[in-house]
Design a protein around this motif. Structure first.
Motif, PDB file in Angstrom:
ATOM      1  N   PRO A   1       0.792  -1.228   0.000  1.00  0.00           N
ATOM      2  CA  PRO A   1       0.000   0.000   0.000  1.00  0.00           C
ATOM      3  C   PRO A   1       0.828   1.285   0.000  1.00  0.00           C
ATOM      4  CG  PRO A   1      -0.976  -1.600   1.474  1.00  0.00           C
ATOM      5  CD  PRO A   1       0.332  -2.180   1.018  1.00  0.00           C
ATOM      6  N   ASP A   2       1.910   1.342   0.770  1.00  0.00           N
ATOM      7  CA  ASP A   2       2.710   2.566   0.845  1.00  0.00           C
ATOM      8  C   ASP A   2       3.397   2.877  -0.484  1.00  0.00           C
ATOM      9  OD1 ASP A   2       2.005   3.021   3.467  1.00  0.00           O
ATOM     10  OD2 ASP A   2       3.731   1.935   4.290  1.00  0.00           O
ATOM     11  N   THR A   3       3.985   1.846  -1.097  1.00  0.00           N
ATOM     12  CA  THR A   3       4.651   2.062  -2.387  1.00  0.00           C
ATOM     13  C   THR A   3       3.631   2.420  -3.463  1.00  0.00           C
ATOM     14  OG1 THR A   3       6.300   0.402  -1.743  1.00  0.00           O
ATOM     15  CG2 THR A   3       6.240   1.060  -4.057  1.00  0.00           C
ATOM     16  N   ALA A   4       2.482   1.790  -3.412  1.00  0.00           N
ATOM     17  CA  ALA A   4       1.433   2.107  -4.385  1.00  0.00           C
ATOM     18  C   ALA A   4       1.018   3.560  -4.274  1.00  0.00           C
ATOM     19  CB  ALA A   4       0.238   1.187  -4.174  1.00  0.00           C
ATOM     20  N   ALA A   5       0.846   4.030  -3.038  1.00  0.00           N
ATOM     21  CA  ALA A   5       0.419   5.414  -2.830  1.00  0.00           C
ATOM     22  C   ALA A   5       1.450   6.403  -3.358  1.00  0.00           C
ATOM     23  CB  ALA A   5       0.163   5.655  -1.344  1.00  0.00           C
ATOM     24  N   ARG A   6       2.731   6.069  -3.223  1.00  0.00           N
ATOM     25  CA  ARG A   6       3.797   6.980  -3.663  1.00  0.00           C
ATOM     26  C   ARG A   6       3.942   7.014  -5.176  1.00  0.00           C
ATOM     27  NH1 ARG A   6       8.875   5.619  -2.320  1.00  0.00           N
ATOM     28  NH2 ARG A   6       8.445   3.534  -1.486  1.00  0.00           N
ATOM     29  N   THR A   7       3.423   6.012  -5.855  1.00  0.00           N
ATOM     30  CA  THR A   7       3.609   5.922  -7.308  1.00  0.00           C
ATOM     31  C   THR A   7       2.304   6.065  -8.088  1.00  0.00           C
ATOM     32  OG1 THR A   7       3.489   3.504  -7.123  1.00  0.00           O
ATOM     33  CG2 THR A   7       5.685   4.502  -7.134  1.00  0.00           C
ATOM     34  N   LEU A   8       1.265   6.577  -7.461  1.00  0.00           N
ATOM     35  CA  LEU A   8      -0.026   6.693  -8.154  1.00  0.00           C
ATOM     36  C   LEU A   8       0.048   7.605  -9.370  1.00  0.00           C
ATOM     37  CD1 LEU A   8      -2.742   6.854  -5.329  1.00  0.00           C
ATOM     38  CD2 LEU A   8      -2.343   5.031  -7.006  1.00  0.00           C
ATOM     39  N   GLY A   9       1.013   8.526  -9.376  1.00  0.00           N
ATOM     40  CA  GLY A   9       1.145   9.423 -10.527  1.00  0.00           C
ATOM     41  C   GLY A   9       1.505   8.714 -11.815  1.00  0.00           C
ATOM     42  N   ALA A  10       1.959   7.464 -11.705  1.00  0.00           N
ATOM     43  CA  ALA A  10       2.268   6.691 -12.919  1.00  0.00           C
ATOM     44  C   ALA A  10       1.027   6.071 -13.527  1.00  0.00           C
ATOM     45  CB  ALA A  10       3.291   5.601 -12.601  1.00  0.00           C
ATOM     46  N   VAL A  11      -0.027   5.917 -12.731  1.00  0.00           N
ATOM     47  CA  VAL A  11      -1.204   5.192 -13.202  1.00  0.00           C
ATOM     48  C   VAL A  11      -2.463   6.050 -13.225  1.00  0.00           C
ATOM     49  CG1 VAL A  11      -1.873   4.287 -10.933  1.00  0.00           C
ATOM     50  CG2 VAL A  11      -2.388   2.960 -12.993  1.00  0.00           C
ATOM     51  N   LEU A  12      -2.512   7.114 -12.431  1.00  0.00           N
ATOM     52  CA  LEU A  12      -3.663   8.013 -12.396  1.00  0.00           C
ATOM     53  C   LEU A  12      -3.221   9.398 -12.857  1.00  0.00           C
ATOM     54  CD1 LEU A  12      -5.292   6.980  -8.985  1.00  0.00           C
ATOM     55  CD2 LEU A  12      -5.870   6.157 -11.285  1.00  0.00           C
ATOM     56  N   LYS A  13      -4.058  10.034 -13.690  1.00  0.00           N
ATOM     57  CA  LYS A  13      -3.647  11.274 -14.340  1.00  0.00           C
ATOM     58  C   LYS A  13      -4.509  12.475 -13.962  1.00  0.00           C
ATOM     59  CE  LYS A  13      -0.674   8.665 -16.426  1.00  0.00           C
ATOM     60  NZ  LYS A  13       0.736   8.676 -15.996  1.00  0.00           N
ATOM     61  N   TYR A  14      -5.414  12.313 -13.010  1.00  0.00           N
ATOM     62  CA  TYR A  14      -6.241  13.427 -12.557  1.00  0.00           C
ATOM     63  C   TYR A  14      -6.171  13.514 -11.035  1.00  0.00           C
ATOM     64  CZ  TYR A  14      -8.347  13.934 -17.180  1.00  0.00           C
ATOM     65  OH  TYR A  14      -8.549  14.147 -18.516  1.00  0.00           O
ATOM     66  N   ARG A  15      -6.123  14.752 -10.531  1.00  0.00           N
ATOM     67  CA  ARG A  15      -6.061  14.948  -9.085  1.00  0.00           C
ATOM     68  C   ARG A  15      -7.262  14.339  -8.396  1.00  0.00           C
ATOM     69  NH1 ARG A  15      -6.322  20.784  -5.897  1.00  0.00           N
ATOM     70  NH2 ARG A  15      -6.427  19.904  -3.783  1.00  0.00           N
ATOM     71  N   GLU A  16      -8.448  14.489  -9.016  1.00  0.00           N
ATOM     72  CA  GLU A  16      -9.660  13.952  -8.401  1.00  0.00           C
ATOM     73  C   GLU A  16      -9.576  12.431  -8.248  1.00  0.00           C
ATOM     74  OE1 GLU A  16     -10.892  17.665 -10.745  1.00  0.00           O
ATOM     75  OE2 GLU A  16      -9.458  16.000 -10.927  1.00  0.00           O
ATOM     76  N   ASP A  17      -8.992  11.774  -9.258  1.00  0.00           N
ATOM     77  CA  ASP A  17      -8.853  10.317  -9.174  1.00  0.00           C
ATOM     78  C   ASP A  17      -7.878   9.925  -8.061  1.00  0.00           C
ATOM     79  OD1 ASP A  17     -10.618  10.039 -11.245  1.00  0.00           O
ATOM     80  OD2 ASP A  17      -9.097   9.662 -12.775  1.00  0.00           O
ATOM     81  N   THR A  18      -6.764  10.671  -7.973  1.00  0.00           N
ATOM     82  CA  THR A  18      -5.787  10.367  -6.929  1.00  0.00           C
ATOM     83  C   THR A  18      -6.388  10.573  -5.543  1.00  0.00           C
ATOM     84  OG1 THR A  18      -3.979  11.038  -8.388  1.00  0.00           O
ATOM     85  CG2 THR A  18      -3.493  10.922  -6.043  1.00  0.00           C
TER      86      THR A  18
END
Length: 302
Positions: A270-287
């Motif tokens: 979970p921690d690594t996923a949260a730090r790398t969400l910018g690679a998979v999600l492209k909108y602030r609302e989605d993040t």
């Protein structure tokens, strides 16, 4: 002394299974329906119209087909306001002007009519993707995101695809010796007219199922471990079930796996996923939405 034998183009696959194997060798893993549609487009010389969400592999298929068939790929990126001249050809006014000035400086005695005619020589023509695809035959023509173009351009495109000829008033008619393999893509931001769809073979692309997405990740990113590829594919599939503005596609899944590998991750916690969400999600609302959810439920190993 005999002339050197020019390099031959690859032999076209003899059936859908052979095409699937050839595409797989390039790293593109289509399902049976898409393989059949692409094979029929090849043998029937019919445009292939692909619809589906962004990131499901529509554009990548055209690139893979160009590689498999050994044909050059010409891409026409559509957008609102695209005009026929930007897709067909234009005249290089700068070079024409230089030619005219050079003729004047040399005191060229040619008649005015001859000089004017020389300005419209083929060397001054700037070929755009549609003309390039017809002249460099056989080829692959990718008309990307045709749904972003205007109705007027769509009608013009239908005319070109009907007989694969282009008329240039100053030079004559250009006709493809072999019709290009045309791949049109749409993200369905608007409905494309039935007249254009009727001219094409049609296929709707879904996101790949879990096992096929794992296979795609392993094929395209051999440096990524099997376990990490499976966890990324599983988490990406979960993200697609959420009400996101832009659900992640295969391209985003590959970016995510690459980013995780670059950080030395062997698994998706979970921690690594949260730090790398910018690679998979492209909108602030989605993040924000994903961050607000129970991250362990999304990115755990279950």
């Amino acid at each position: 002394m005999s002339e050197p034998t020019p390099p031959s183009r690859p032999v076209l696959p003899g059936d859908p299974d052979a095409l699937a194997a050839a595409l797989a060798a390039t790293g593109y893993l289509p399902d049976e329906g898409l393989t059949t549609a692409a094979y029929l487009a090849l043998v029937m010389h019919r445009p292939l119209f692909l619809e589906g969400e962004a990131g499901v592999g529509k554009t990548a298929l055209a690139r893979a087909l160009a590689e498999v068939t050994g044909r050059p790929l010409y891409r026409l990126q559509c957008y609102e306001g695209l005009e026929a001249s930007q897709a067909l050809y234009d005249w290089d006014f700068g070079r024409q002007l230089l030619h005219l000035r050079a003729a004047e400086a040399a005191h060229d005695g040619h008649a005015t009519e001859e000089l004017e005619a020389s300005l419209y020589d083929r060397r001054f023509l700037l070929a755009r993707p549609l003309l390039q695809a017809l002249e460099d035959s056989p080829s692959v023509l990718l008309v990307d995101e045709v749904d972003r173009a205007d109705d007027e351009f769509e009608a013009f495109l239908l005319e070109v695809l009907s007989d694969f000829t282009i008329s240039i008033p100053e030079l004559g008619t250009v006709r493809a010796e072999t019709p290009p393999l045309v791949v049109l893509t749409s993200n369905r931001t608007r409905e494309v007219h039935d007249a254009l769809k009727r001219r094409c073979l049609y296929h709707w692309l879904e996101h790949p199922d879990f096992e096929r997405e794992v296979a795609i990740l392993r094929s395209r990113l051999p440096q990524v471990t099997e376990e990490l590829a499976r966890q990324v594919a599983r988490a990406t599939a979960k993200l697609r079930t959420l009400d996101l503005l832009k659900p992640p596609g295969v391209a985003e899944a590959m970016d995510w796996a690459t980013a995780l590998h670059a950080l030395g991750a062997r698994e998706l916690d979970p921690d690594t996923a949260a730090r790398t969400l910018g690679a998979v999600l492209k909108y602030r609302e989605d993040t924000d939405r994903v961050q607000a959810l129970a991250r362990g439920a999304l990115f755990g190993g279950g």
